[in-house]
Design a protein around this motif. Structure first.
Motif, PDB file in Angstrom:
ATOM      1  N   LEU A  11       0.830  -1.206   0.000  1.00  0.00           N
ATOM      2  CA  LEU A  11       0.000   0.000   0.000  1.00  0.00           C
ATOM      3  C   LEU A  11       0.869   1.262   0.000  1.00  0.00           C
ATOM      4  CD1 LEU A  11      -2.913  -0.984   2.430  1.00  0.00           C
ATOM      5  CD2 LEU A  11      -2.999  -0.722  -0.053  1.00  0.00           C
ATOM      6  N   LEU A  12       1.943   1.226   0.809  1.00  0.00           N
ATOM      7  CA  LEU A  12       2.832   2.381   0.858  1.00  0.00           C
ATOM      8  C   LEU A  12       3.519   2.586  -0.493  1.00  0.00           C
ATOM      9  CD1 LEU A  12       4.208   4.636   2.420  1.00  0.00           C
ATOM     10  CD2 LEU A  12       5.925   2.973   3.200  1.00  0.00           C
ATOM     11  N   ARG A  13       3.963   1.489  -1.100  1.00  0.00           N
ATOM     12  CA  ARG A  13       4.609   1.583  -2.410  1.00  0.00           C
ATOM     13  C   ARG A  13       3.622   2.091  -3.468  1.00  0.00           C
ATOM     14  NH1 ARG A  13       9.597  -0.763  -2.801  1.00  0.00           N
ATOM     15  NH2 ARG A  13      10.260  -2.070  -1.052  1.00  0.00           N
ATOM     16  N   THR A  14       2.369   1.675  -3.345  1.00  0.00           N
ATOM     17  CA  THR A  14       1.344   2.164  -4.277  1.00  0.00           C
ATOM     18  C   THR A  14       1.166   3.669  -4.124  1.00  0.00           C
ATOM     19  OG1 THR A  14       0.170   0.046  -4.239  1.00  0.00           O
ATOM     20  CG2 THR A  14      -1.067   1.976  -4.971  1.00  0.00           C
ATOM     21  N   LEU A  15       1.116   4.132  -2.886  1.00  0.00           N
ATOM     22  CA  LEU A  15       0.977   5.564  -2.636  1.00  0.00           C
ATOM     23  C   LEU A  15       2.161   6.328  -3.221  1.00  0.00           C
ATOM     24  CD1 LEU A  15      -0.528   7.911  -1.336  1.00  0.00           C
ATOM     25  CD2 LEU A  15       0.690   7.417   0.805  1.00  0.00           C
ATOM     26  N   LYS A  16       3.370   5.788  -3.035  1.00  0.00           N
ATOM     27  CA  LYS A  16       4.554   6.443  -3.597  1.00  0.00           C
ATOM     28  C   LYS A  16       4.480   6.488  -5.130  1.00  0.00           C
ATOM     29  CE  LYS A  16       7.948   5.524   0.045  1.00  0.00           C
ATOM     30  NZ  LYS A  16       9.233   4.848   0.394  1.00  0.00           N
ATOM     31  N   ALA A  17       3.977   5.406  -5.739  1.00  0.00           N
ATOM     32  CA  ALA A  17       3.850   5.372  -7.194  1.00  0.00           C
ATOM     33  C   ALA A  17       2.866   6.431  -7.678  1.00  0.00           C
ATOM     34  CB  ALA A  17       3.399   3.988  -7.649  1.00  0.00           C
ATOM     35  N   VAL A  18       1.765   6.609  -6.932  1.00  0.00           N
ATOM     36  CA  VAL A  18       0.780   7.638  -7.283  1.00  0.00           C
ATOM     37  C   VAL A  18       1.407   9.021  -7.187  1.00  0.00           C
ATOM     38  CG1 VAL A  18      -1.361   8.751  -6.570  1.00  0.00           C
ATOM     39  CG2 VAL A  18      -1.220   6.253  -6.652  1.00  0.00           C
ATOM     40  N   VAL A  19       2.108   9.264  -6.083  1.00  0.00           N
ATOM     41  CA  VAL A  19       2.747  10.574  -5.886  1.00  0.00           C
ATOM     42  C   VAL A  19       3.762  10.843  -6.982  1.00  0.00           C
ATOM     43  CG1 VAL A  19       4.260  11.902  -4.365  1.00  0.00           C
ATOM     44  CG2 VAL A  19       2.358  10.590  -3.403  1.00  0.00           C
ATOM     45  N   ARG A  20       4.523   9.815  -7.356  1.00  0.00           N
ATOM     46  CA  ARG A  20       5.519  10.005  -8.413  1.00  0.00           C
ATOM     47  C   ARG A  20       4.851  10.379  -9.733  1.00  0.00           C
ATOM     48  NH1 ARG A  20       7.822   7.517 -12.624  1.00  0.00           N
ATOM     49  NH2 ARG A  20      10.036   7.978 -13.011  1.00  0.00           N
ATOM     50  N   GLN A  21       3.748   9.722 -10.079  1.00  0.00           N
ATOM     51  CA  GLN A  21       3.049  10.050 -11.325  1.00  0.00           C
ATOM     52  C   GLN A  21       2.565  11.499 -11.320  1.00  0.00           C
ATOM     53  OE1 GLN A  21       2.142   8.558 -14.266  1.00  0.00           O
ATOM     54  NE2 GLN A  21       3.490   6.824 -13.856  1.00  0.00           N
ATOM     55  N   LEU A  22       2.033  11.938 -10.198  1.00  0.00           N
ATOM     56  CA  LEU A  22       1.434  13.276 -10.140  1.00  0.00           C
ATOM     57  C   LEU A  22       2.462  14.372  -9.897  1.00  0.00           C
ATOM     58  CD1 LEU A  22      -1.802  12.479  -8.086  1.00  0.00           C
ATOM     59  CD2 LEU A  22      -1.460  12.477 -10.562  1.00  0.00           C
ATOM     60  N   ALA A  23       3.530  14.054  -9.161  1.00  0.00           N
ATOM     61  CA  ALA A  23       4.494  15.086  -8.784  1.00  0.00           C
ATOM     62  C   ALA A  23       5.723  15.119  -9.684  1.00  0.00           C
ATOM     63  CB  ALA A  23       4.940  14.894  -7.339  1.00  0.00           C
ATOM     64  N   VAL A  24       6.034  14.000 -10.340  1.00  0.00           N
ATOM     65  CA  VAL A  24       7.231  13.941 -11.172  1.00  0.00           C
ATOM     66  C   VAL A  24       6.890  13.766 -12.650  1.00  0.00           C
ATOM     67  CG1 VAL A  24       9.399  12.723 -11.597  1.00  0.00           C
ATOM     68  CG2 VAL A  24       8.547  12.956  -9.254  1.00  0.00           C
ATOM     69  N   VAL A  25       6.130  12.719 -12.969  1.00  0.00           N
ATOM     70  CA  VAL A  25       5.803  12.436 -14.374  1.00  0.00           C
ATOM     71  C   VAL A  25       4.942  13.541 -14.970  1.00  0.00           C
ATOM     72  CG1 VAL A  25       4.663  10.825 -15.937  1.00  0.00           C
ATOM     73  CG2 VAL A  25       6.007   9.953 -14.014  1.00  0.00           C
ATOM     74  N   HIS A  26       3.911  13.956 -14.208  1.00  0.00           N
ATOM     75  CA  HIS A  26       3.012  14.998 -14.712  1.00  0.00           C
ATOM     76  C   HIS A  26       3.747  16.271 -15.104  1.00  0.00           C
ATOM     77  CE1 HIS A  26      -0.188  18.210 -13.483  1.00  0.00           C
ATOM     78  NE2 HIS A  26      -0.029  18.172 -14.776  1.00  0.00           N
ATOM     79  N   PRO A  27       4.575  16.868 -14.222  1.00  0.00           N
ATOM     80  CA  PRO A  27       5.295  18.090 -14.613  1.00  0.00           C
ATOM     81  C   PRO A  27       6.208  17.887 -15.823  1.00  0.00           C
ATOM     82  CG  PRO A  27       5.358  17.808 -12.240  1.00  0.00           C
ATOM     83  CD  PRO A  27       4.810  16.534 -12.804  1.00  0.00           C
ATOM     84  N   LYS A  28       6.828  16.702 -15.931  1.00  0.00           N
ATOM     85  CA  LYS A  28       7.689  16.439 -17.086  1.00  0.00           C
ATOM     86  C   LYS A  28       6.886  16.426 -18.376  1.00  0.00           C
ATOM     87  CE  LYS A  28      11.497  13.854 -14.950  1.00  0.00           C
ATOM     88  NZ  LYS A  28      12.219  12.551 -14.899  1.00  0.00           N
ATOM     89  N   LEU A  29       5.711  15.793 -18.338  1.00  0.00           N
ATOM     90  CA  LEU A  29       4.882  15.707 -19.534  1.00  0.00           C
ATOM     91  C   LEU A  29       4.373  17.073 -19.974  1.00  0.00           C
ATOM     92  CD1 LEU A  29       2.777  12.515 -18.700  1.00  0.00           C
ATOM     93  CD2 LEU A  29       4.571  12.713 -20.424  1.00  0.00           C
ATOM     94  N   LYS A  30       4.182  17.976 -19.020  1.00  0.00           N
ATOM     95  CA  LYS A  30       3.637  19.296 -19.349  1.00  0.00           C
ATOM     96  C   LYS A  30       4.710  20.295 -19.794  1.00  0.00           C
ATOM     97  CE  LYS A  30      -0.632  18.268 -18.655  1.00  0.00           C
ATOM     98  NZ  LYS A  30      -1.559  18.952 -17.761  1.00  0.00           N
ATOM     99  N   LYS A  31       5.975  19.906 -19.669  1.00  0.00           N
ATOM    100  CA  LYS A  31       7.047  20.788 -20.141  1.00  0.00           C
ATOM    101  C   LYS A  31       7.130  20.750 -21.663  1.00  0.00           C
ATOM    102  CE  LYS A  31      10.137  20.594 -16.118  1.00  0.00           C
ATOM    103  NZ  LYS A  31      11.473  20.152 -15.639  1.00  0.00           N
TER     104      LYS A  31
END
Length: 625
Positions: free
Chosen positions: A407-427
C-alpha cells in the motif's frame, strides 16, 4: 493517387503562368487521364490515378450544371454512398464521380459518413465561390496559398511554392523549432509562412467579392467527440478486431492486383500483414531493416526475428533492405535535385515504395496510425488526465504486486506520477539536438522569446495530439513518396471509424497495470506469433550496439565533414543569412579535430542543413528543375 490543382487570380495573365507550375508538379500523382478547364480569372485541373478494374477511371474535370469539380478519391463504402443518391449501377461510375454526385445531393456536411481517402474542389461559376474539402484524417494532401490578389491550391506543395510571383517566404518559427529539437507539430502550417493545408474533416468556402476573398471554414467531423462504452473487456476487444479487419478488407476490395506491405517487426505492421494474408490477397512485403548478410542476426532482441516468425507463420517472404534495393531508389543527391520536401524517413520510405512498385504492387499497406491512437502506447498519467481515477489507482496497485509494504509503495507510485511524471509531460517537448550550432545567436535568442514551445501530448492526450497534427508528418510523407514511386499508400488504422473508436474508449483499455497496448494485444493475440505478442518497443534492436572499427570511424568522420560542407555550399546565403551561422558551419566542416563523438553531433547538423536545402529547392521554379 490523383493530383488536383487550381488557381483564381484577379490578374488574368497570372493564371496561365501559374497553371504551368501546377500541372508540372502534380503530373506524377496520376497517369491514367488528365485535363483542366480555365477561363479568364481561374483554372482547375486533375491528374487521375485508377486503382480498380471493377469500375471505370474517373473524368479529370467533373461538370454538373454551373458546378465544376476536381476530386482525388478512393471510396471504401461505395454501396452506401450510391444508395444515398439512389444510384443503382454503382459499378459504372468512378469514385470521383460518385463522390461528386453525393455532394451535389447531400451537401458538404454529409461527408461525415463517407469512408474514404479524399480531397477535392468544387467551383460554382454563377456564385463565384470555390469549396475545398478533405477527408476525416487528412490522408490526401491539399495545400493552398492566399493573398489579396490570388488563391492557389495543389496536391503537391511545390505546385505553389515554386511559383515565383507570390510570397512564399520561409516559416522561421517552424525552422527554429525543428532545428532546436522542439515539437513542431501543426495541423495546417508548413515550412513556408504563407502556405497551409486544408484542415482534415473540413470544407472551406472561398467567396470572391469586389472587396477581396472571404474565407469560411466548416467542420463536418471531430475525432473523439463522443465517449464509447461497452459492457466488458471482451466486447471492446471484439469491436477493435472487427473494425480493423473491416478496414483492411475494404481497402483490399478497393484496389486490383498485387498488394504491397511494410513489416517493421512491430505490432502495427505485423497485424496488418497477417490480416492481408488471412484475407487471401497476393502480396509482397518489404522491411527497412538490413539483410542478415549486411548485419548478422543478434542474440537477444532483433526485430528481424519477429519478421521471420510472421513470414514462417503465414508462409510468405519479406525483402529486407539491401545494397540492391537501395540502388533502385532515388539516392540522396538525386532526391535533392528533385526538390523533395523535408519529410521524415524519406529514403527509407522511397526505398520500400520503389521495391514494392517494381514487384507489381499498386498500393502499399502501412501500419502508420497505430502508434498514433489504435495500438496506442499509454502513459499511466493518461488515465488520471481523463478522470479515470479508480482505474489509475488499480494500475498503480497492480504494479506493486509481490512487494513488501504494498500500500505504501502504491501511494509512492501515485505521488511520483502526479508530482514527477506529470510536470515532465507538461514541459515543452525537446529532444537532444545539437543542430542549434547552425543558427545565428541573434536569431536563436529572438525565437527563444517569441516562439511558443509546446509539450508533447502524445503520451497522455491522444486526441489533442492528433488535433495538433500528430498524424500528419508520416501522412504527408507517404503521399508524396508514393506519388514519386507510382504507388498509393493505404492506412487502415486511420479509417475514421477505427481511430475514433480507439480514442473514445476508456484509457484503461490500453494499460491494465501489467501490460501496455493491452486491448490491441488482446484483440489480435490469436493472429500473432509468440515473438510479436511479446514485443514491447517499436524500434530496430538490430542496429543497437554497433561498434565501428578505427578505420570506419575515420571514414565516417571524413564523410560527415564532406556532407556538411556540401550541403552548406548548396544554400543561398542571401535567403538564409538571417537564420544560419555560416561561419560556424564552415568552421565545423573544415575542422581537423572534428569527430562524430564530439559535442557537435554530425548527424544532426547534416540533417538540419539537408532540411534547409530541401526547403530552398521546393521554392525553385519549374524551369530551374
Amino acid at each position: 493517387m490523383s493530383g488536383i490543382y487550381g488557381v483564381y487570380s484577379k490578374i488574368d495573365k497570372d493564371v496561365q503562368q501559374c497553371l504551368q507550375n501546377l500541372k508540372h508538379w502534380n503530373c506524377s500523382y496520376g497517369s491514367d487521364s488528365a485535363n483542366y478547364t480555365d477561363e479568364e480569372n481561374w483554372a482547375v485541373g486533375c491528374f487521375i490515378e485508377h486503382l480498380s478494374d471493377n469500375y471505370p477511371a474517373g473524368r479529370p474535370v467533373l461538370l454538373h450544371d454551373n458546378y465544376i469539380a476536381v476530386i482525388d478519391a478512393v471510396i471504401y463504402n461505395r454501396d452506401e454512398i450510391a444508395a444515398a443518391v439512389n444510384l443503382d449501377e454503382v459499378g459504372h461510375v468512378s469514385d470521383e464521380e460518385l463522390l461528386f454526385q453525393y455532394i451535389m445531393r447531400k451537401g458538404f456536411s454529409a461527408l461525415n459518413v463517407v469512408n474514404g481517402d479524399f480531397a477535392g474542389a468544387v467551383f460554382n461559376k454563377d456564385a463565384n465561390t470555390l469549396v475545398l474539402f478533405r477527408d476525416h484524417m487528412g490522408i490526401r494532401p491539399l495545400f493552398y496559398y492566399i493573398d489579396d490578389n490570388c488563391f492557389l491550391f495543389s496536391t503537391d506543395i511545390r505546385g505553389i511554392t515554386s511559383y515565383q510571383q507570390i510570397d512564399t517566404g520561409i516559416n522561421e518559427e517552424m525552422l527554429y523549432l525543428n532545428l532546436m529539437g522542439y515539437s513542431s507539430l501543426s495541423l495546417c502550417e508548413t515550412d513556408f509562412k504563407n502556405v497551409y493545408c486544408i484542415p482534415p474533416a473540413s470544407w472551406v468556402e472561398l467567396k470572391v467579392t469586389n472587396q477581396g476573398f472571404i474565407w469560411e471554414p466548416h467542420e463536418f467531423w471531430r475525432i473523439g467527440s463522443h465517449k464509447i462504452r461497452c459492457g466488458s473487456d471482451k466486447e471492446y476487444q471484439k469491436k477493435m478486431y472487427e473494425l480493423v479487419l473491416d478496414s483492411v478488407q475494404k481497402r483490399l476490395d478497393a484496389v486490383s492486383g498485387i498488394i504491397g506491405g511494410e513489416l517493421s517487426g512491430g505490432l502495427d505492421s505485423g497485424v496488418i500483414a497477417v490480416l492481408i494474408s488471412r484475407l487471401g490477397r497476393e502480396a509482397v512485403f518489404f522491411s527497412w531493416s538490413r539483410t542478415m548478410d549486411e548485419v548478422p542476426l543478434k542474440e537477444g532482441e532483433d526485430e528481424r526475428k519477429i519478421i521471420l516468425d510472421i513470414c514462417r507463420q503465414e508462409d510468405f517472404s519479406c525483402q529486407f533492405s539491401s545494397a540492391e534495393t537501395r540502388k533502385k531508389m532515388v539516392i540522396c543527391d538525386e532526391a535533392i535535385d528533385r526538390n523533395w520536401p523535408p519529410y521524415i524517413n524519406t529514403t527509407k520510405i522511397m526505398e520500400g515504395a520503389s521495391y514494392l512498385k517494381s514487384n507489381g504492387a499498386r498500393v502499399v499497406f502501412t501500419g502508420h496510425g497505430g502508434d498514433e491512437g489504435v495500438s496506442h502506447r499509454c502513459n499511466l498519467y493518461e488515465l488520471w488526465t481523463h478522470h479515470e481515477y479508480p482505474a489509475f489507482i488499480r494500475c498503480m496497485y497492480r504494479q506493486t504486486k509481490g512487494r513488501k509494504l504494498r500500500l505504501l509503495r502504491t501511494l509512492k507510485a501515485v505521488v511520483r506520477q502526479l508530482a514527477v511524471v506529470h510536470p515532465k509531460l507538461k514541459k515543452p517537448f525537446h529532444v537532444n539536438q545539437n543542430a542549434e550550432v547552425c543558427l545565428k545567436k541573434e536569431f536563436r535568442e529572438k525565437c527563444d522569446h517569441q516562439v511558443e514551445k509546446k509539450p508533447s501530448t502524445f503520451a497522455y492526450n491522444i486526441v489533442k495530439d492528433i488535433m495538433r497534427g500528430g498524424c500528419r508528418g508520416r501522412i504527408d510523407n507517404v503521399a508524396f513518396q508514393g506519388a514519386q514511386a507510382g504507388v498509393r499508400y493505404m492506412l487502415p488504422y486511420l479509417d475514421y471509424r477505427v481511430i475514433d473508436f480507439a480514442v473514445s474508449i476508456p484509457r484503461a483499455q490500453y494499460h491494465n497495470g501489467y501490460v501496455n497496448r493491452w486491448i490491441f494485444r488482446e484483440a489480435f493475440k490469436d493472429l500473432m506469433p509468440d515473438s510479436l505478442k511479446k514485443v514491447r518497443y517499436k524500434d530496430t534492436p538490430s542496429k543497437r550496439g554497433t561498434v565501428l572499427s578505427p578505420e570506419n570511424k575515420i571514414e565516417e568522420r571524413n564523410r560527415a565533414i564532406e556532407d556538411i560542407q556540401k550541403f552548406a555550399d548548396m544554400l543561398d546565403r542571401e535567403r538564409w543569412g538571417s537564420c544560419l551561422d555560416f561561419d560556424t558551419i564552415y568552421n565545423i566542416s573544415y575542422s581537423d579535430s572534428f569527430t562524430p563523438e564530439e559535442d557537435i553531433n554530425a548527424t544532426e547538423v547534416i540533417s538540419a542543413l539537408t532540411r534547409c536545402v530541401l526547403i530552398q529547392n521546393a521554392l525553385k521554379s519549374t524551369d530551374m528543375r
